[in-house]
Structure formats: C-alpha cells, structure tokens
Design a protein around this motif. Sequence first.
Motif, PDB file in Angstrom:
ATOM      1  N   GLU A 155       0.542  -1.149   0.107  1.00  0.00           N
ATOM      2  CA  GLU A 155      -0.390   0.101   0.013  1.00  0.00           C
ATOM      3  C   GLU A 155       0.773   0.907   0.348  1.00  0.00           C
ATOM      4  O   GLU A 155       2.321   1.248   0.394  1.00  0.00           O
ATOM      5  CB  GLU A 155      -0.613  -0.246   1.150  1.00  0.00           C
ATOM      6  N   ARG A 157      -5.402   9.344  -2.002  1.00  0.00           N
ATOM      7  CA  ARG A 157      -6.034   8.470  -2.788  1.00  0.00           C
ATOM      8  C   ARG A 157      -4.429   7.282  -2.077  1.00  0.00           C
ATOM      9  O   ARG A 157      -3.445   7.310  -3.114  1.00  0.00           O
ATOM     10  CB  ARG A 157      -5.311   9.166  -4.576  1.00  0.00           C
ATOM     11  N   SER A 194      -3.254   3.672  -3.094  1.00  0.00           N
ATOM     12  CA  SER A 194      -3.018   2.058  -3.792  1.00  0.00           C
ATOM     13  C   SER A 194      -2.512   1.116  -3.339  1.00  0.00           C
ATOM     14  O   SER A 194      -1.648   1.276  -1.953  1.00  0.00           O
ATOM     15  CB  SER A 194      -2.291   3.407  -5.133  1.00  0.00           C
ATOM     16  N   GLY A 247      -6.297  -0.260 -11.095  1.00  0.00           N
ATOM     17  CA  GLY A 247      -5.963   0.246 -12.410  1.00  0.00           C
ATOM     18  C   GLY A 247      -6.274  -0.489 -13.566  1.00  0.00           C
ATOM     19  O   GLY A 247      -6.175  -2.007 -13.710  1.00  0.00           O
ATOM     20  N   THR A 280      -2.706  -3.445  -9.904  1.00  0.00           N
ATOM     21  CA  THR A 280      -3.095  -1.821  -8.787  1.00  0.00           C
ATOM     22  C   THR A 280      -4.728  -2.075  -8.430  1.00  0.00           C
ATOM     23  O   THR A 280      -5.509  -1.931  -8.910  1.00  0.00           O
ATOM     24  CB  THR A 280      -2.356  -0.370 -10.025  1.00  0.00           C
ATOM     25  N   TYR A 312      -7.135   0.694  -6.145  1.00  0.00           N
ATOM     26  CA  TYR A 312      -7.091   2.468  -5.655  1.00  0.00           C
ATOM     27  C   TYR A 312      -7.773   1.982  -4.754  1.00  0.00           C
ATOM     28  O   TYR A 312      -8.834   1.728  -4.714  1.00  0.00           O
ATOM     29  CB  TYR A 312      -7.279   3.184  -6.503  1.00  0.00           C
TER      30      TYR A 312
END
Length: 115
Positions: free
Chosen positions: A6, A19, A21, A72, A77, A79
């Motif tokens: 993370e 945000r 990730s 993503g 990925t 988010y």
Amino acid sequence: QAHLVESGGGLVQAGGTLRLSCAASVINFNLYDIDWYRQAPGKQREWVATITSGGSTNYANSVKGRFTISRGNAKSTLYLQMNSLIPEDTGVYYCHAGYRTLSYWGQGTQVTVSA
C-alpha cells in the motif's frame, strides 16, 4: 509468494482527499476479490470497501458516497479514492486480496485526518 504494498497515506485536514494505492505481485490477480480495511488506534480492524473480480463494488455505510474503490488499468493495482475525509477516517489502511482459500494482506499505510 504474493505481495501487496500500500501507498498514498499521509496527513490531511478534514474535508481533504487522499488516494491510496495497492500494488500487487499476485499471479492471476484479476481473479481475486479485493478489499480495503482500516484499523483505528485501540479499535478492531474494520472493512471499508470491496471490488470483486467481476467489478462489483460495495462500501461500508460510514464511507459510502465519499470513497471509491477501483482497479487500475494494469489490473495489478488497486485504488481507494477518499474524498471529504473526516477525523473518524484516521487509521492504518490495509489492502486484502482473496480467492477461494487464498488470502493476502499488505502491511498497511497510515492515514491521519486532522480536525
């Protein structure tokens, strides 16, 4: 061995945005349901949001309308867009991937929302 990492946490004022990730090194990651959890100081870890392998999303009532979970374009990925943050959102945020009996957790990223 699978890994989830993370990033994106930090200190933000109430009303701000962050945000998060989650970068995954997991074979066939697209098969996994992915969740975000959080743990506030002195409290149990709580579920925040889920995105299934099919793209369906679900949110805890406390974050519905403010947070958005997404995958993503690279598919490896994840988010968590967090808007209108409030001090109660403070905690360590964890990414989790689950598929059948497989379950992986990241190490977490700290989010602190000041009043």
